[in-house]
Write a protein that holds these residues in place. Structure first.
Motif, PDB file in Angstrom:
ATOM      1  N   GLU A  91      30.320  74.834 -30.047  1.00  0.00           N
ATOM      2  CA  GLU A  91      29.075  74.888 -29.284  1.00  0.00           C
ATOM      3  C   GLU A  91      28.053  73.914 -29.864  1.00  0.00           C
ATOM      4  O   GLU A  91      27.390  73.179 -29.122  1.00  0.00           O
ATOM      5  CB  GLU A  91      28.515  76.301 -29.287  1.00  0.00           C
ATOM      6  N   GLU A  92      27.933  73.881 -31.187  1.00  0.00           N
ATOM      7  CA  GLU A  92      27.003  72.955 -31.829  1.00  0.00           C
ATOM      8  C   GLU A  92      27.386  71.510 -31.535  1.00  0.00           C
ATOM      9  O   GLU A  92      26.518  70.669 -31.282  1.00  0.00           O
ATOM     10  CB  GLU A  92      26.961  73.203 -33.328  1.00  0.00           C
ATOM     11  N   LEU A  94      29.003  70.399 -28.875  1.00  0.00           N
ATOM     12  CA  LEU A  94      28.671  70.108 -27.478  1.00  0.00           C
ATOM     13  C   LEU A  94      27.172  69.910 -27.285  1.00  0.00           C
ATOM     14  O   LEU A  94      26.749  69.021 -26.528  1.00  0.00           O
ATOM     15  CB  LEU A  94      29.171  71.228 -26.561  1.00  0.00           C
ATOM     16  N   MET A  95      26.351  70.698 -27.964  1.00  0.00           N
ATOM     17  CA  MET A  95      24.906  70.536 -27.861  1.00  0.00           C
ATOM     18  C   MET A  95      24.475  69.198 -28.461  1.00  0.00           C
ATOM     19  O   MET A  95      23.599  68.519 -27.916  1.00  0.00           O
ATOM     20  CB  MET A  95      24.184  71.701 -28.557  1.00  0.00           C
ATOM     21  N   TRP A  96      25.093  68.807 -29.572  1.00  0.00           N
ATOM     22  CA  TRP A  96      24.800  67.511 -30.191  1.00  0.00           C
ATOM     23  C   TRP A  96      25.151  66.387 -29.218  1.00  0.00           C
ATOM     24  O   TRP A  96      24.362  65.471 -29.005  1.00  0.00           O
ATOM     25  CB  TRP A  96      25.604  67.373 -31.486  1.00  0.00           C
ATOM     26  N   ARG A  97      26.326  66.492 -28.608  1.00  0.00           N
ATOM     27  CA  ARG A  97      26.769  65.470 -27.665  1.00  0.00           C
ATOM     28  C   ARG A  97      25.859  65.405 -26.447  1.00  0.00           C
ATOM     29  O   ARG A  97      25.524  64.326 -25.959  1.00  0.00           O
ATOM     30  CB  ARG A  97      28.208  65.755 -27.235  1.00  0.00           C
ATOM     31  N   LYS A  98      25.447  66.565 -25.972  1.00  0.00           N
ATOM     32  CA  LYS A  98      24.593  66.628 -24.793  1.00  0.00           C
ATOM     33  C   LYS A  98      23.206  66.054 -25.069  1.00  0.00           C
ATOM     34  O   LYS A  98      22.557  65.515 -24.179  1.00  0.00           O
ATOM     35  CB  LYS A  98      24.466  68.081 -24.325  1.00  0.00           C
ATOM     36  N   SER A  99      22.765  66.155 -26.306  1.00  0.00           N
ATOM     37  CA  SER A  99      21.427  65.663 -26.654  1.00  0.00           C
ATOM     38  C   SER A  99      21.355  64.141 -26.628  1.00  0.00           C
ATOM     39  O   SER A  99      20.282  63.576 -26.750  1.00  0.00           O
ATOM     40  CB  SER A  99      21.025  66.163 -28.050  1.00  0.00           C
ATOM     41  N   GLY A 100      22.523  63.486 -26.478  1.00  0.00           N
ATOM     42  CA  GLY A 100      22.531  62.030 -26.418  1.00  0.00           C
ATOM     43  C   GLY A 100      22.443  61.374 -27.780  1.00  0.00           C
ATOM     44  O   GLY A 100      22.052  60.218 -27.884  1.00  0.00           O
ATOM     45  N   LYS A 103      26.325  57.766 -31.159  1.00  0.00           N
ATOM     46  CA  LYS A 103      27.652  57.927 -31.755  1.00  0.00           C
ATOM     47  C   LYS A 103      27.904  56.811 -32.746  1.00  0.00           C
ATOM     48  O   LYS A 103      27.485  55.675 -32.528  1.00  0.00           O
ATOM     49  CB  LYS A 103      28.713  57.904 -30.655  1.00  0.00           C
TER      50      LYS A 103
END
Length: 105
Positions: A91-92, A94-100, A103
């Motif tokens: 979950e963390e 996915l939230m990191w990835r979603k925050s943009g 990379k």
């Protein structure tokens, strides 16, 4: 409706009527009366029950057929501690990835 739901939730938490009576500081006969729909808990007691069992008042009162948070907690109880940690880590991520977040190149 309250009585039926209260009995279901109480049993799901492994509590007996005596356990709930002690937690709410009421007589066992009071719990029995609520569960048999002979009487109903006060508003203050309803709030305490909802907080104790982490269930929505809408569900307990029969205004909603499903309490999503309660269903989710029941599902999560099937996982081990390690599986729950893995779910949390994912979950963390996915939230990191979603925050943009940028990379690494």
């Amino acid at each position: 409706m309250i009585g039926e739901r209260l009995a279901e939730i109480r049993k799901d938490h492994g509590d007996k009527q005596t356990d709930l009576a002690q937690k709410l500081n009421v007589a066992v006969s009071t719990i029995r009366s609520w569960e048999q729909e002979k009487s109903a808990p006060s508003h203050e007691i309803l709030v305490r029950i909802c907080r104790l069992y982490r269930v929505s008042s809408d569900y307990l009162l029969g205004l909603s057929d499903v309490d999503p948070a309660y269903v989710q907690r029941q599902r999560l109880e099937n996982f081990t501690k390690q599986e729950l940690k893995t779910l949390n880590d994912f979950e963390e991520f996915l939230m990191w990835r979603k925050s943009g977040a940028s990379k690494p190149e």
